[in-house]
Design a protein around this motif. Structure first.
Motif, mmCIF file in Angstrom:
data_model
loop_
_atom_site.group_PDB
_atom_site.id
_atom_site.type_symbol
_atom_site.label_atom_id
_atom_site.label_comp_id
_atom_site.label_asym_id
_atom_site.label_seq_id
_atom_site.Cartn_x
_atom_site.Cartn_y
_atom_site.Cartn_z
ATOM 1 N N GLY A 312 2.150 85.787 12.068
ATOM 2 C CA GLY A 312 3.403 86.348 11.596
ATOM 3 C C GLY A 312 4.310 86.872 12.679
ATOM 4 O O GLY A 312 5.408 87.359 12.394
ATOM 5 N N THR A 313 3.891 86.788 13.938
ATOM 6 C CA THR A 313 4.748 87.227 15.035
ATOM 7 C C THR A 313 5.963 86.308 15.150
ATOM 8 O O THR A 313 5.834 85.087 15.087
ATOM 9 C CB THR A 313 3.974 87.222 16.367
ATOM 10 N N PHE A 324 11.357 87.476 23.327
ATOM 11 C CA PHE A 324 10.918 88.600 22.520
ATOM 12 C C PHE A 324 9.824 88.160 21.540
ATOM 13 O O PHE A 324 9.877 87.056 20.997
ATOM 14 C CB PHE A 324 12.089 89.179 21.718
ATOM 15 N N ALA A 325 8.849 89.028 21.335
ATOM 16 C CA ALA A 325 7.805 88.819 20.326
ATOM 17 C C ALA A 325 7.833 90.027 19.396
ATOM 18 O O ALA A 325 7.638 91.158 19.834
ATOM 19 C CB ALA A 325 6.430 88.677 20.975
ATOM 20 N N LEU A 326 8.076 89.784 18.107
ATOM 21 C CA LEU A 326 8.196 90.867 17.141
ATOM 22 C C LEU A 326 7.063 90.786 16.126
ATOM 23 O O LEU A 326 6.862 89.743 15.495
ATOM 24 C CB LEU A 326 9.536 90.800 16.399
ATOM 25 N N ARG A 327 6.363 91.896 15.992
ATOM 26 C CA ARG A 327 5.280 91.989 15.007
ATOM 27 C C ARG A 327 5.615 93.083 14.008
ATOM 28 O O ARG A 327 6.360 94.019 14.300
ATOM 29 C CB ARG A 327 3.949 92.299 15.681
ATOM 30 N N GLU A 328 5.014 92.962 12.807
ATOM 31 C CA GLU A 328 5.222 93.987 11.794
ATOM 32 C C GLU A 328 4.665 95.308 12.299
ATOM 33 O O GLU A 328 3.528 95.402 12.767
ATOM 34 C CB GLU A 328 4.514 93.603 10.494
ATOM 35 N N GLY A 329 5.485 96.360 12.256
ATOM 36 C CA GLY A 329 5.063 97.670 12.747
ATOM 37 C C GLY A 329 5.238 98.734 11.700
ATOM 38 O O GLY A 329 5.670 98.488 10.578
ATOM 39 N N LYS A 330 4.883 99.959 12.077
ATOM 40 C CA LYS A 330 5.001 101.086 11.165
ATOM 41 C C LYS A 330 6.359 101.753 11.348
ATOM 42 O O LYS A 330 6.853 101.898 12.454
ATOM 43 C CB LYS A 330 3.897 102.105 11.444
ATOM 44 N N THR A 331 6.931 102.198 10.231
ATOM 45 C CA THR A 331 8.152 102.970 10.313
ATOM 46 C C THR A 331 7.813 104.377 10.761
ATOM 47 O O THR A 331 6.655 104.788 10.796
ATOM 48 C CB THR A 331 8.846 103.037 8.953
ATOM 49 N N GLY A 332 8.839 105.169 11.085
ATOM 50 C CA GLY A 332 8.606 106.554 11.491
ATOM 51 C C GLY A 332 7.901 107.348 10.413
ATOM 52 O O GLY A 332 7.008 108.150 10.687
ATOM 53 N N ILE A 333 8.267 107.131 9.140
ATOM 54 C CA ILE A 333 7.639 107.850 8.027
ATOM 55 C C ILE A 333 6.179 107.444 7.907
ATOM 56 O O ILE A 333 5.285 108.280 7.744
ATOM 57 C CB ILE A 333 8.386 107.568 6.711
ATOM 58 N N GLN A 334 5.929 106.112 8.018
ATOM 59 C CA GLN A 334 4.548 105.642 7.929
ATOM 60 C C GLN A 334 3.700 106.227 9.050
ATOM 61 O O GLN A 334 2.554 106.637 8.835
ATOM 62 C CB GLN A 334 4.515 104.112 7.985
ATOM 63 N N SER A 335 4.262 106.284 10.264
ATOM 64 C CA SER A 335 3.530 106.835 11.399
ATOM 65 C C SER A 335 3.227 108.317 11.181
ATOM 66 O O SER A 335 2.132 108.793 11.489
ATOM 67 C CB SER A 335 4.345 106.656 12.677
ATOM 68 N N LEU A 336 4.209 109.073 10.640
ATOM 69 C CA LEU A 336 4.010 110.497 10.379
ATOM 70 C C LEU A 336 2.932 110.715 9.332
ATOM 71 O O LEU A 336 2.040 111.555 9.503
ATOM 72 C CB LEU A 336 5.333 111.127 9.926
#
Length: 358
Positions: A312-313, A324-336
């Motif tokens: 999925g990258t 650039f290589a983009l992977r699904e990441g966590k949002t700030g809220i998810q990280s908190l």
């Protein structure tokens, strides 16, 4: 970095290339169409002309189909090249084309579609502006003999694509048109339908589930366009930061659970990021998100397509010279939230440890 090797000429701004049987094929400046074996790294073969190769190459059953361009008012060739190494003792020999097709205006970004018998592509109109008559052409793919043509308007600077859903072919024009047409078993082209866009269209259309997705120029910016792939009627459009000149990428990974697909597009303006659109059957208004904006020192214009890896990258480049290589990441809220959960887990673990010691 896995493998690399020197090349005999500069390949320019190309990123996506055909990759078959451990070989990749790329265009080169000064009229070279160059291939090399990724694993043995011992072979350089090229077809040389006195023109530029500004073509989207297609591999089919042992052959590369590619075109060349000199100038808008000059002749250039479309060629069929075997990928076979006819001379294993020479690492830099010139290859002869199986056949060539010569046309006024040449072939600039004009990618082809190949069937079991025919190859179909468009050409430049042969004049200095993009409002003149041009052609979509079908050739016998074995001999290069012309089978049929359709008269259209403007330089054809996209690939021809086929949709099994509609049994039709699609291509776009720099004059601001998106075309749908048919081809019969003898290679004859017909049943032309046209959509008129608000500006130039050089991106290759993408067709999925009865809808066509493409981008066009809109003044100094751009537009995302969704059409009914059968009728060529407009369903909706959306403004973009720049002119999307590359084919869009569709993700169907969430369709079974949500009914939604996602369309990813670059655009030829700064900051040179990726815009994502959400779409589903029956949807008549745009839902968009600026998925990625490069950091300030990496912001540049972009005509790159987006490629997707198995995990999925997303991969693409812009004119800053960065890939650039983009992977699904966590949002700030998810990280908190994750930090809070991890903290609670740590506290519970410490309490259990203290209790066990007592």
């Amino acid at each position: 970095e896995d493998k690399k090797r020197d090349m005999v000429k500069n390949c320019g701004c190309e990123l996506a290339r055909p990759y078959v049987n451990d070989q990749t094929f790329t265009k080169m400046f000064n009229g070279y169409n160059f291939s090399y074996d990724l694993y043995s790294k011992t072979k350089d073969e090229y077809h040389k002309t006195k023109v530029q190769e500004l073509f989207k190459k297609l591999y089919d059953n042992g052959y590369i189909y590619s075109g060349f361009w000199v100038d808008e008012t000059e002749y250039a060739n479309y060629v069929c090249l075997s990928v076979k190494d006819e001379n294993t003792k020479n690492e830099t020999e010139s290859k002869n084309a199986k056949w060539t097709y010569k046309a006024l205006g040449g072939f600039y970004w004009a990618g082809c579609c190949v069937t079991d018998k025919y190859v179909i592509f468009g050409k430049d109109d042969g004049k200095k502006n993009s409002e003149n008559s041009s052609e979509i052409i079908s050739l016998d793919k074995s001999t290069g003999k012309a089978a049929s043509s359709l008269t259209v308007k403007g330089d054809i600077r996209s690939s021809v694509v086929y949709s099994a859903e509609t049994a039709s072919y699609y291509v776009s024009s720099k004059a601001g048109y998106v075309y749908k047409f048919s081809m019969d078993s003898s290679g004859k082209l017909g049943s032309l339908k046209t959509y008129t866009a608000p500006g130039a269209v050089t991106a290759t259309p993408v067709v999925y589930n009865g809808r066509l997705y493409v981008g066009c120029q809109n003044g100094s910016a751009g537009k995302f366009i969704v059409l009914d792939a059968k009728t060529m009627k407009e369903i909706y459009t959306a403004d973009m930061q720049g002119y999307p000149q590359a084919s869009m990428l569709i993700s169907t990974g969430y369709e079974q659970t949500s009914g939604k697909i996602y369309i990813y597009s670059t655009y030829n303006a700064k900051p040179g990021g990726i815009t994502a659109f959400e779409d589903s059957q029956g949807q008549t208004t745009a839902i968009k998100n600026e998925l990625f904006i490069p950091e300030a020192d990496m912001q540049q214009f972009c005509i790159s397509t987006i490629s997707a890896g198995d995990n999925g990258t997303l991969y693409y480049k812009n004119d800053s010279g960065n890939i650039f290589a983009l992977r699904e990441g966590k949002t700030g809220i998810q990280s908190l939230l994750q930090k809070i959960i991890d903290g609670i887990k740590n506290i519970i673990a410490k309490i259990i440890t203290l209790f066990n010691k007592k």
